[in-house]
Design a protein around this motif. Structure first.
Motif, PDB file in Angstrom:
ATOM      1  N   PRO A   1      25.485  15.808   6.431  1.00  0.00           N
ATOM      2  CA  PRO A   1      26.370  16.114   5.136  1.00  0.00           C
ATOM      3  C   PRO A   1      27.228  14.978   4.736  1.00  0.00           C
ATOM      4  CG  PRO A   1      26.102  17.996   6.302  1.00  0.00           C
ATOM      5  CD  PRO A   1      25.647  16.694   7.198  1.00  0.00           C
ATOM      6  N   THR A   2      27.786  14.094   5.407  1.00  0.00           N
ATOM      7  CA  THR A   2      28.568  12.921   4.940  1.00  0.00           C
ATOM      8  C   THR A   2      27.758  11.953   4.542  1.00  0.00           C
ATOM      9  OG1 THR A   2      28.875  12.179   7.233  1.00  0.00           O
ATOM     10  CG2 THR A   2      30.377  14.105   6.460  1.00  0.00           C
ATOM     11  N   GLY A   3      26.561  11.760   4.682  1.00  0.00           N
ATOM     12  CA  GLY A   3      25.941  10.761   4.196  1.00  0.00           C
ATOM     13  C   GLY A   3      25.445   9.628   5.364  1.00  0.00           C
ATOM     14  N   ARG A   4      25.523   9.983   6.669  1.00  0.00           N
ATOM     15  CA  ARG A   4      25.089   9.103   7.583  1.00  0.00           C
ATOM     16  C   ARG A   4      23.967   9.357   8.106  1.00  0.00           C
ATOM     17  NH1 ARG A   4      29.751   7.050  11.704  1.00  0.00           N
ATOM     18  NH2 ARG A   4      28.311   5.130  11.602  1.00  0.00           N
ATOM     19  N   ILE A   5      22.808   8.439   8.395  1.00  0.00           N
ATOM     20  CA  ILE A   5      21.382   8.811   8.725  1.00  0.00           C
ATOM     21  C   ILE A   5      21.547   9.083  10.192  1.00  0.00           C
ATOM     22  CG2 ILE A   5      19.166   7.602   9.072  1.00  0.00           C
ATOM     23  CD1 ILE A   5      19.867   5.881   6.682  1.00  0.00           C
ATOM     24  N   ILE A   6      20.885  10.297  10.505  1.00  0.00           N
ATOM     25  CA  ILE A   6      20.843  10.826  12.032  1.00  0.00           C
ATOM     26  C   ILE A   6      19.503  10.965  12.517  1.00  0.00           C
ATOM     27  CG2 ILE A   6      23.163  11.793  11.723  1.00  0.00           C
ATOM     28  CD1 ILE A   6      21.758  14.461  11.315  1.00  0.00           C
ATOM     29  N   ALA A   7      18.532  10.944  11.865  1.00  0.00           N
ATOM     30  CA  ALA A   7      17.162  11.321  12.014  1.00  0.00           C
ATOM     31  C   ALA A   7      15.942  10.683  11.011  1.00  0.00           C
ATOM     32  CB  ALA A   7      16.922  12.718  12.397  1.00  0.00           C
ATOM     33  N   PHE A   8      14.804  10.736  11.407  1.00  0.00           N
ATOM     34  CA  PHE A   8      13.790  10.369  10.312  1.00  0.00           C
ATOM     35  C   PHE A   8      12.612  11.362  10.505  1.00  0.00           C
ATOM     36  CE2 PHE A   8      16.370   6.813  12.084  1.00  0.00           C
ATOM     37  CZ  PHE A   8      16.686   6.273  10.888  1.00  0.00           C
ATOM     38  N   GLY A   9      11.876  11.066   9.532  1.00  0.00           N
ATOM     39  CA  GLY A   9      10.482  11.880   9.408  1.00  0.00           C
ATOM     40  C   GLY A   9       9.415  10.767   8.830  1.00  0.00           C
ATOM     41  N   GLY A  10       8.424  10.488   9.538  1.00  0.00           N
ATOM     42  CA  GLY A  10       7.504   9.695   9.045  1.00  0.00           C
ATOM     43  C   GLY A  10       5.946  10.182   8.764  1.00  0.00           C
ATOM     44  N   ARG A  11       5.407   9.867   7.581  1.00  0.00           N
ATOM     45  CA  ARG A  11       4.320  10.522   7.223  1.00  0.00           C
ATOM     46  C   ARG A  11       3.229   9.351   7.157  1.00  0.00           C
ATOM     47  NH1 ARG A  11       0.462  11.545   3.702  1.00  0.00           N
ATOM     48  NH2 ARG A  11       0.107  13.547   2.836  1.00  0.00           N
ATOM     49  N   ILE A  12       2.070   9.927   7.708  1.00  0.00           N
ATOM     50  CA  ILE A  12       1.003   8.845   7.922  1.00  0.00           C
ATOM     51  C   ILE A  12       0.456   8.770   6.452  1.00  0.00           C
ATOM     52  CG2 ILE A  12      -0.854  10.632   8.105  1.00  0.00           C
ATOM     53  CD1 ILE A  12      -0.732   7.277   9.917  1.00  0.00           C
ATOM     54  N   LEU A  13      -0.135   7.605   6.087  1.00  0.00           N
ATOM     55  CA  LEU A  13      -0.880   7.340   4.690  1.00  0.00           C
ATOM     56  C   LEU A  13      -2.192   7.814   4.732  1.00  0.00           C
ATOM     57  CD1 LEU A  13       0.191   3.696   3.997  1.00  0.00           C
ATOM     58  CD2 LEU A  13       0.929   5.549   2.742  1.00  0.00           C
ATOM     59  N   PRO A  14      -2.510   8.390   3.532  1.00  0.00           N
ATOM     60  CA  PRO A  14      -3.918   9.036   3.609  1.00  0.00           C
ATOM     61  C   PRO A  14      -5.020   7.732   3.793  1.00  0.00           C
ATOM     62  CG  PRO A  14      -2.473   9.881   1.848  1.00  0.00           C
ATOM     63  CD  PRO A  14      -1.634   8.773   2.407  1.00  0.00           C
ATOM     64  N   SER A  15      -4.744   6.628   3.668  1.00  0.00           N
ATOM     65  CA  SER A  15      -5.838   5.612   3.791  1.00  0.00           C
ATOM     66  C   SER A  15      -5.758   5.127   5.044  1.00  0.00           C
ATOM     67  CB  SER A  15      -5.399   4.521   2.796  1.00  0.00           C
ATOM     68  OG  SER A  15      -3.870   3.922   2.884  1.00  0.00           O
ATOM     69  N   HIS A  16      -4.986   5.417   5.973  1.00  0.00           N
ATOM     70  CA  HIS A  16      -4.810   5.026   7.466  1.00  0.00           C
ATOM     71  C   HIS A  16      -6.272   5.425   8.062  1.00  0.00           C
ATOM     72  CE1 HIS A  16      -3.994   4.684  11.577  1.00  0.00           C
ATOM     73  NE2 HIS A  16      -2.880   4.167  11.327  1.00  0.00           N
TER      74      HIS A  16
ATOM     75  N   VAL B   1       0.874  -1.079  -0.067  1.00  0.00           N
ATOM     76  CA  VAL B   1      -0.066  -0.088  -0.081  1.00  0.00           C
ATOM     77  C   VAL B   1       0.766   1.181   0.035  1.00  0.00           C
ATOM     78  CG1 VAL B   1      -1.753   1.338   1.288  1.00  0.00           C
ATOM     79  CG2 VAL B   1      -1.981  -1.102   1.219  1.00  0.00           C
ATOM     80  N   PRO B   2       1.679   1.478   0.883  1.00  0.00           N
ATOM     81  CA  PRO B   2       2.878   2.743   0.926  1.00  0.00           C
ATOM     82  C   PRO B   2       3.464   2.829  -0.566  1.00  0.00           C
ATOM     83  CG  PRO B   2       3.495   1.164   2.554  1.00  0.00           C
ATOM     84  CD  PRO B   2       2.077   0.520   2.031  1.00  0.00           C
ATOM     85  N   LEU B   3       4.031   1.522  -1.004  1.00  0.00           N
ATOM     86  CA  LEU B   3       4.761   1.618  -2.254  1.00  0.00           C
ATOM     87  C   LEU B   3       3.858   2.307  -3.401  1.00  0.00           C
ATOM     88  CD1 LEU B   3       7.264   1.313  -3.396  1.00  0.00           C
ATOM     89  CD2 LEU B   3       6.927  -1.181  -3.963  1.00  0.00           C
ATOM     90  N   LYS B   4       2.723   1.784  -3.437  1.00  0.00           N
ATOM     91  CA  LYS B   4       1.401   2.251  -4.637  1.00  0.00           C
ATOM     92  C   LYS B   4       1.418   3.608  -4.246  1.00  0.00           C
ATOM     93  CE  LYS B   4      -2.840   1.375  -6.572  1.00  0.00           C
ATOM     94  NZ  LYS B   4      -3.058   2.766  -6.554  1.00  0.00           N
ATOM     95  N   TYR B   5       1.178   3.926  -3.117  1.00  0.00           N
ATOM     96  CA  TYR B   5       1.065   5.589  -2.542  1.00  0.00           C
ATOM     97  C   TYR B   5       2.235   6.398  -3.383  1.00  0.00           C
ATOM     98  CZ  TYR B   5       1.087   9.784  -0.212  1.00  0.00           C
ATOM     99  OH  TYR B   5       1.153  11.364   0.025  1.00  0.00           O
ATOM    100  N   LEU B   6       3.532   5.893  -3.050  1.00  0.00           N
ATOM    101  CA  LEU B   6       4.646   6.649  -3.605  1.00  0.00           C
ATOM    102  C   LEU B   6       4.787   6.564  -5.233  1.00  0.00           C
ATOM    103  CD1 LEU B   6       7.094   5.296  -0.864  1.00  0.00           C
ATOM    104  CD2 LEU B   6       6.362   7.793  -1.187  1.00  0.00           C
ATOM    105  N   THR B   7       4.552   5.152  -5.547  1.00  0.00           N
ATOM    106  CA  THR B   7       4.602   5.134  -7.052  1.00  0.00           C
ATOM    107  C   THR B   7       3.518   6.186  -7.757  1.00  0.00           C
ATOM    108  OG1 THR B   7       5.167   2.973  -6.814  1.00  0.00           O
ATOM    109  CG2 THR B   7       4.398   3.654  -8.948  1.00  0.00           C
ATOM    110  N   ASP B   8       2.354   6.106  -7.071  1.00  0.00           N
ATOM    111  CA  ASP B   8       1.273   6.974  -7.895  1.00  0.00           C
ATOM    112  C   ASP B   8       1.608   8.475  -7.748  1.00  0.00           C
ATOM    113  OD1 ASP B   8      -0.335   4.785  -8.172  1.00  0.00           O
ATOM    114  OD2 ASP B   8      -1.630   5.170  -6.510  1.00  0.00           O
ATOM    115  N   ARG B   9       2.560   8.830  -6.809  1.00  0.00           N
ATOM    116  CA  ARG B   9       2.787  10.356  -6.723  1.00  0.00           C
ATOM    117  C   ARG B   9       4.090  10.565  -7.697  1.00  0.00           C
ATOM    118  NH1 ARG B   9       2.920  13.609  -1.201  1.00  0.00           N
ATOM    119  NH2 ARG B   9       3.434  14.929  -2.717  1.00  0.00           N
ATOM    120  N   GLY B  10       4.465   9.548  -8.407  1.00  0.00           N
ATOM    121  CA  GLY B  10       5.438   9.381  -9.483  1.00  0.00           C
ATOM    122  C   GLY B  10       6.899   9.233  -9.234  1.00  0.00           C
ATOM    123  N   PHE B  11       7.042   8.689  -7.918  1.00  0.00           N
ATOM    124  CA  PHE B  11       8.470   8.306  -7.415  1.00  0.00           C
ATOM    125  C   PHE B  11       8.946   6.984  -7.969  1.00  0.00           C
ATOM    126  CE2 PHE B  11       7.057  11.160  -3.536  1.00  0.00           C
ATOM    127  CZ  PHE B  11       7.523  12.178  -4.379  1.00  0.00           C
TER     128      PHE B  11
END
Length: 226
Positions: free
Chosen positions: A158-173, A90-100
Protein backbone atom coordinates in the motif's frame (compact mmCIF):
# COMPACT_ATOMS: atom_id res chain seq x y z
CA UNK A 1 -16.61 21.93 -2.60
CA UNK A 2 -16.56 25.02 -0.37
CA UNK A 3 -13.59 27.16 0.77
CA UNK A 4 -13.66 25.75 4.28
CA UNK A 5 -10.37 23.85 4.47
CA UNK A 6 -7.83 25.72 6.58
CA UNK A 7 -4.10 25.05 7.13
CA UNK A 8 -2.31 26.82 9.98
CA UNK A 9 1.33 26.48 8.97
CA UNK A 10 2.76 28.06 12.13
CA UNK A 11 0.95 25.46 14.27
CA UNK A 12 1.29 22.59 11.80
CA UNK A 13 -2.40 21.70 11.87
CA UNK A 14 -5.39 21.65 9.54
CA UNK A 15 -9.08 22.10 10.04
CA UNK A 16 -11.97 21.46 7.66
CA UNK A 17 -15.03 23.41 8.76
CA UNK A 18 -17.12 21.61 6.16
CA UNK A 19 -16.73 18.06 7.48
CA UNK A 20 -15.20 18.72 10.89
CA UNK A 21 -11.94 16.81 10.32
CA UNK A 22 -8.82 18.24 11.94
CA UNK A 23 -5.32 17.20 12.91
CA UNK A 24 -1.64 17.48 12.07
CA UNK A 25 0.37 16.51 8.98
CA UNK A 26 0.52 12.89 10.12
CA UNK A 27 -3.21 12.44 10.58
CA UNK A 28 -3.81 14.30 7.29
CA UNK A 29 -1.67 11.84 5.30
CA UNK A 30 -3.14 8.87 7.19
CA UNK A 31 -6.69 9.95 6.34
CA UNK A 32 -5.91 11.02 2.78
CA UNK A 33 -3.98 7.89 1.76
CA UNK A 34 -5.35 5.31 4.20
CA UNK A 35 -1.96 4.53 5.77
CA UNK A 36 -1.00 3.39 9.24
CA UNK A 37 1.05 5.71 11.44
CA UNK A 38 4.37 3.87 10.84
CA UNK A 39 3.67 3.85 7.09
CA UNK A 40 2.98 7.59 7.23
CA UNK A 41 6.23 8.27 9.06
CA UNK A 42 8.14 6.27 6.47
CA UNK A 43 6.45 8.07 3.56
CA UNK A 44 7.01 11.57 4.97
CA UNK A 45 10.60 10.83 5.96
CA UNK A 46 11.34 9.61 2.45
CA UNK A 47 9.71 12.69 0.91
CA UNK A 48 11.82 14.96 3.13
CA UNK A 49 15.00 12.92 2.56
CA UNK A 50 15.24 12.15 6.28
CA UNK A 51 16.74 8.85 7.44
CA UNK A 52 13.99 6.87 9.10
CA UNK A 53 14.41 3.95 11.48
CA UNK A 54 11.67 2.33 13.51
CA UNK A 55 12.45 2.31 17.21
CA UNK A 56 9.58 0.06 18.20
CA UNK A 57 8.97 -3.51 17.14
CA UNK A 58 11.54 -6.12 16.07
CA UNK A 59 14.40 -4.12 14.55
CA UNK A 60 15.91 -7.37 13.26
CA UNK A 61 12.85 -7.95 11.06
CA UNK A 62 13.09 -4.45 9.58
CA UNK A 63 16.80 -4.89 8.85
CA UNK A 64 16.17 -8.34 7.38
CA UNK A 65 13.52 -7.08 4.98
CA UNK A 66 15.39 -4.07 3.63
CA UNK A 67 17.79 -6.14 1.45
CA UNK A 68 14.79 -8.09 0.13
CA UNK A 69 12.98 -4.85 -0.74
CA UNK A 70 16.12 -3.65 -2.51
CA UNK A 71 16.33 -6.94 -4.42
CA UNK A 72 12.70 -6.57 -5.56
CA UNK A 73 13.32 -2.98 -6.69
CA UNK A 74 16.46 -4.01 -8.59
CA UNK A 75 14.74 -6.90 -10.36
CA UNK A 76 11.74 -4.72 -11.26
CA UNK A 77 14.05 -2.06 -12.72
CA UNK A 78 15.93 -4.71 -14.72
CA UNK A 79 12.69 -6.09 -16.20
CA UNK A 80 11.37 -2.58 -16.87
CA UNK A 81 14.48 -1.72 -18.90
CA UNK A 82 14.49 -5.08 -20.70
CA UNK A 83 10.92 -4.64 -21.94
CA UNK A 84 12.02 -1.42 -23.61
CA UNK A 85 15.16 -2.91 -25.16
CA UNK A 86 15.66 -5.08 -28.26
CA UNK A 87 15.02 -8.15 -26.10
CA UNK A 88 11.53 -6.83 -25.29
CA UNK A 89 10.23 -6.24 -28.81
CA UNK A 90 7.92 -9.29 -28.83
CA UNK A 91 6.44 -8.89 -25.32
CA UNK A 92 6.03 -5.14 -25.81
CA UNK A 93 4.13 -5.76 -29.05
CA UNK A 94 1.89 -8.24 -27.23
CA UNK A 95 1.10 -5.64 -24.57
CA UNK A 96 0.59 -2.90 -27.16
CA UNK A 97 -1.75 -5.14 -29.14
CA UNK A 98 -3.81 -5.57 -25.98
CA UNK A 99 -4.21 -1.79 -25.82
CA UNK A 100 -1.69 -1.02 -23.10
CA UNK A 101 0.18 2.22 -23.79
CA UNK A 102 3.43 3.37 -22.22
CA UNK A 103 1.70 5.53 -19.60
CA UNK A 104 -0.26 2.66 -18.04
CA UNK A 105 2.68 0.24 -18.34
CA UNK A 106 4.85 2.74 -16.48
CA UNK A 107 2.20 3.28 -13.81
CA UNK A 108 2.20 -0.43 -13.01
CA UNK A 109 5.92 -0.94 -13.62
CA UNK A 110 5.31 -3.72 -16.16
CA UNK A 111 8.49 -5.34 -17.46
CA UNK A 112 9.91 -8.43 -19.11
CA UNK A 113 12.25 -11.11 -17.77
CA UNK A 114 14.24 -12.79 -20.57
CA UNK A 115 15.04 -16.50 -20.60
CA UNK A 116 18.24 -15.77 -18.69
CA UNK A 117 20.48 -12.85 -17.88
CA UNK A 118 19.48 -11.29 -14.57
CA UNK A 119 21.52 -13.63 -12.40
CA UNK A 120 24.64 -12.73 -14.38
CA UNK A 121 24.28 -9.11 -13.26
CA UNK A 122 24.43 -10.02 -9.58
CA UNK A 123 27.36 -10.27 -7.22
CA UNK A 124 28.06 -13.37 -5.15
CA UNK A 125 25.48 -12.58 -2.48
CA UNK A 126 22.28 -14.14 -3.79
CA UNK A 127 20.58 -14.38 -0.38
CA UNK A 128 18.29 -11.30 -0.78
CA UNK A 129 17.13 -12.50 -4.20
CA UNK A 130 16.45 -15.97 -2.87
CA UNK A 131 14.61 -14.43 0.07
CA UNK A 132 12.52 -12.39 -2.35
CA UNK A 133 11.65 -15.48 -4.43
CA UNK A 134 13.41 -14.09 -7.52
CA UNK A 135 16.20 -16.69 -7.54
CA UNK A 136 15.49 -20.35 -6.76
CA UNK A 137 17.78 -23.24 -5.92
CA UNK A 138 17.56 -26.56 -7.76
CA UNK A 139 17.97 -29.96 -6.09
CA UNK A 140 21.51 -30.20 -7.45
CA UNK A 141 22.44 -26.92 -5.78
CA UNK A 142 22.41 -24.77 -8.91
CA UNK A 143 20.67 -21.40 -8.81
CA UNK A 144 18.23 -20.36 -11.51
CA UNK A 145 15.90 -17.45 -12.24
CA UNK A 146 12.33 -18.13 -11.17
CA UNK A 147 10.82 -15.81 -13.79
CA UNK A 148 12.08 -16.71 -17.26
CA UNK A 149 10.77 -15.44 -20.58
CA UNK A 150 7.72 -13.87 -18.99
CA UNK A 151 6.00 -10.51 -18.80
CA UNK A 152 6.55 -9.25 -15.26
CA UNK A 153 3.87 -7.57 -13.15
CA UNK A 154 5.40 -6.08 -9.97
CA UNK A 155 3.17 -6.27 -6.90
CA UNK A 156 3.23 -3.17 -4.70
CA UNK A 157 2.35 -2.85 -1.05
CA UNK A 158 0.00 0.00 0.00
CA UNK A 159 2.92 2.43 0.41
CA UNK A 160 4.24 1.77 -3.10
CA UNK A 161 7.15 -0.56 -2.43
CA UNK A 162 7.54 -3.65 -4.61
CA UNK A 163 7.28 -6.86 -2.59
CA UNK A 164 6.50 -9.60 -5.13
CA UNK A 165 5.92 -10.41 -8.80
CA UNK A 166 3.64 -12.20 -11.20
CA UNK A 167 5.01 -13.50 -14.47
CA UNK A 168 2.91 -14.35 -17.56
CA UNK A 169 4.18 -16.62 -20.33
CA UNK A 170 3.90 -15.20 -23.83
CA UNK A 171 1.33 -16.92 -26.07
CA UNK A 172 4.03 -17.14 -28.76
CA UNK A 173 6.35 -19.12 -26.48
CA UNK A 174 7.08 -22.55 -28.05
CA UNK A 175 6.03 -24.26 -24.80
CA UNK A 176 3.09 -21.99 -24.02
CA UNK A 177 0.68 -24.95 -24.07
CA UNK A 178 2.64 -26.98 -21.52
CA UNK A 179 4.11 -24.38 -19.18
CA UNK A 180 2.08 -22.69 -16.45
CA UNK A 181 0.44 -19.53 -17.76
CA UNK A 182 1.47 -17.65 -14.62
CA UNK A 183 4.36 -17.99 -12.19
CA UNK A 184 3.96 -16.02 -8.98
CA UNK A 185 6.24 -15.13 -6.12
CA UNK A 186 6.22 -17.58 -3.22
CA UNK A 187 5.34 -16.54 0.31
CA UNK A 188 8.20 -14.50 1.76
CA UNK A 189 8.86 -12.44 4.87
CA UNK A 190 7.40 -9.48 2.95
CA UNK A 191 4.74 -11.10 0.82
CA UNK A 192 1.73 -12.88 2.28
CA UNK A 193 -0.72 -13.55 -0.52
CA UNK A 194 -3.84 -13.44 1.63
CA UNK A 195 -2.94 -9.92 2.80
CA UNK A 196 -2.03 -8.32 -0.53
CA UNK A 197 -4.34 -7.15 -3.32
CA UNK A 198 -2.75 -6.43 -6.70
CA UNK A 199 -3.44 -2.91 -7.93
CA UNK A 200 -4.59 -1.53 -4.57
CA UNK A 201 -1.70 0.94 -4.40
CA UNK A 202 -2.66 2.44 -7.78
CA UNK A 203 -6.41 2.32 -7.07
CA UNK A 204 -6.74 3.36 -3.44
CA UNK A 205 -7.30 7.08 -4.08
CA UNK A 206 -9.98 6.38 -6.69
CA UNK A 207 -11.62 3.80 -4.40
CA UNK A 208 -11.74 6.35 -1.58
CA UNK A 209 -13.37 8.96 -3.81
CA UNK A 210 -15.84 6.58 -5.43
CA UNK A 211 -16.55 4.61 -2.24
CA UNK A 212 -16.62 1.31 -4.18
CA UNK A 213 -14.26 -0.97 -6.08
CA UNK A 214 -14.38 -3.50 -8.90
CA UNK A 215 -12.63 -6.79 -8.16
CA UNK A 216 -11.31 -8.79 -11.14
CA UNK A 217 -9.14 -11.85 -11.53
CA UNK A 218 -6.00 -11.23 -13.57
CA UNK A 219 -3.14 -8.74 -13.60
CA UNK A 220 -3.95 -7.65 -17.14
CA UNK A 221 -7.64 -7.32 -16.23
CA UNK A 222 -6.75 -4.86 -13.48
CA UNK A 223 -4.55 -2.81 -15.80
CA UNK A 224 -7.18 -2.87 -18.55
CA UNK A 225 -9.79 -1.35 -16.21
CA UNK A 226 -7.34 1.36 -15.14
Amino acid sequence: KTPSFNVLEDKGIFKCFGCGEAGDVYSFVMKLEGLTFPETLEKLAKAANIEYERTQGPKEAVDKNEPILNACREFAAYCYRTLRSDAGIVPLKYLTDRGFGEEILKKFGVGYAPDKGFISTLADNLAPYIGAGIISKADNGDHYERFRDRIIFPIFNPTGRIIAFGGRILPSHPQAQTLAKYVNSPETSLYHKSNVLYGLFQAKDAIRKADYALLVEGYADVIALH
